[in-house]
Design a protein around this motif. Structure first.
Motif, short mmCIF file in Angstrom:
data_model
loop_
_atom_site.label_atom_id
_atom_site.label_comp_id
_atom_site.label_asym_id
_atom_site.label_seq_id
_atom_site.Cartn_x
_atom_site.Cartn_y
_atom_site.Cartn_z
N ILE A 160 31.89 57.85 45.69
CA ILE A 160 31.94 57.98 44.22
C ILE A 160 33.30 57.51 43.70
O ILE A 160 33.38 56.77 42.72
CB ILE A 160 31.63 59.42 43.78
N LEU A 161 34.36 57.90 44.39
CA LEU A 161 35.71 57.48 43.98
C LEU A 161 35.85 55.97 44.06
O LEU A 161 36.38 55.34 43.14
CB LEU A 161 36.77 58.17 44.86
N LEU A 162 35.35 55.36 45.13
CA LEU A 162 35.41 53.90 45.26
C LEU A 162 34.62 53.21 44.15
O LEU A 162 35.06 52.19 43.61
CB LEU A 162 34.89 53.47 46.63
N LEU A 163 33.45 53.74 43.82
CA LEU A 163 32.65 53.16 42.73
C LEU A 163 33.39 53.25 41.40
O LEU A 163 33.38 52.30 40.61
CB LEU A 163 31.29 53.84 42.64
N LEU A 164 34.02 54.38 41.14
CA LEU A 164 34.79 54.54 39.91
C LEU A 164 35.96 53.55 39.86
O LEU A 164 36.20 52.92 38.82
CB LEU A 164 35.32 55.97 39.76
N ILE A 165 36.66 53.40 40.97
CA ILE A 165 37.78 52.46 41.02
C ILE A 165 37.28 51.04 40.79
O ILE A 165 37.88 50.26 40.04
CB ILE A 165 38.53 52.59 42.37
N ALA A 166 36.16 50.68 41.41
CA ALA A 166 35.59 49.34 41.23
C ALA A 166 35.20 49.12 39.77
O ALA A 166 35.45 48.05 39.20
CB ALA A 166 34.38 49.15 42.13
N ALA A 167 34.59 50.12 39.13
CA ALA A 167 34.17 49.99 37.73
C ALA A 167 35.39 49.83 36.82
O ALA A 167 35.38 48.99 35.90
CB ALA A 167 33.35 51.21 37.31
N ILE A 168 36.42 50.59 37.07
CA ILE A 168 37.64 50.48 36.26
C ILE A 168 38.28 49.11 36.47
O ILE A 168 38.69 48.44 35.51
CB ILE A 168 38.63 51.62 36.59
N GLY A 169 38.33 48.66 37.72
CA GLY A 169 38.88 47.34 38.02
C GLY A 169 38.11 46.23 37.33
O GLY A 169 38.69 45.31 36.76
N TYR A 170 36.79 46.32 37.37
CA TYR A 170 35.94 45.32 36.71
C TYR A 170 36.20 45.30 35.20
O TYR A 170 36.32 44.25 34.59
CB TYR A 170 34.46 45.60 36.99
#
Length: 182
Positions: free
Chosen positions: A19-29
């Protein structure tokens, strides 16, 4: 018992990490998207209108450069857009008045299916050419944000005006007069 507890903790840790990785990816995108959105230069009055070639509902190609010498009322729209629905009959009415005076309408639908666009066209009995920007390349080239947006292209191929939002029939008539060849 301890084995089950440790397995639950491990599973929980893995789930939280995902979940943390997905959030980081979404913020990065989101950050990347915002940063690169400015790379598209804004079109201004007097700029050359970017050329494009799109296919209409009958399979005919429409290149903006083929309309050189005529005014082009370039309308970007979607079937789901309420203001688009409101202005389409007025655009069609004025197209009937101005097409023989050298003003063409090109309605650029943004990436919807042929079926949706054809149904919309049939519902409103539209007579002007409707092309579909399936890849959104033309929308990007023109830096179109809200729908509807209309770009008025003069007979020399230059942008005369950019209009965002719904237009009345009187507005449309005035804009067509602006781009009518001398």
């Amino acid at each position: 018992m301890n084995g089950k507890k440790n397995k639950k903790k491990t599973n929980r840790l893995i789930m939280r990490s995902v979940i943390l990785l997905l959030l980081i990816a979404a913020i990065g995108y989101t950050i990347y998207n915002s940063a690169t959105a400015d790379d598209v230069s804004l079109l201004e009055v007097g700029d050359d209108a970017p050329n494009f070639s799109l296919t209409d509902l009958d399979g005919n190609q429409h290149k903006l450069s083929d309309y050189r010498g005529q005014g082009v009322f370039l309308n970007f729209w979607g079937t789901w857009c309420e203001p688009c629905k409101e202005e389409m009959p007025a655009m069609d009415s004025q197209y009937g008045e101005y097409k023989d005076q050298g003003v063409q309408v090109l309605a650029v639908n943004i990436a919807q299916s042929d079926f949706e666009v054809q149904s919309f066209s049939d519902q409103f009995k539209l007579s002007f050419p409707i092309v579909i920007d399936k890849t959104k390349d033309v929308m990007t080239a023109y830096n179109i944000r809200p729908l509807p947006t209309t770009v008025l292209v003069n007979p020399e191929g230059k942008i005369e005006r950019v209009v965002t939002g719904e237009m009345t029939e009187q507005d449309i008539k005035g804009y067509m007069e602006e781009i009518k060849p001398e």
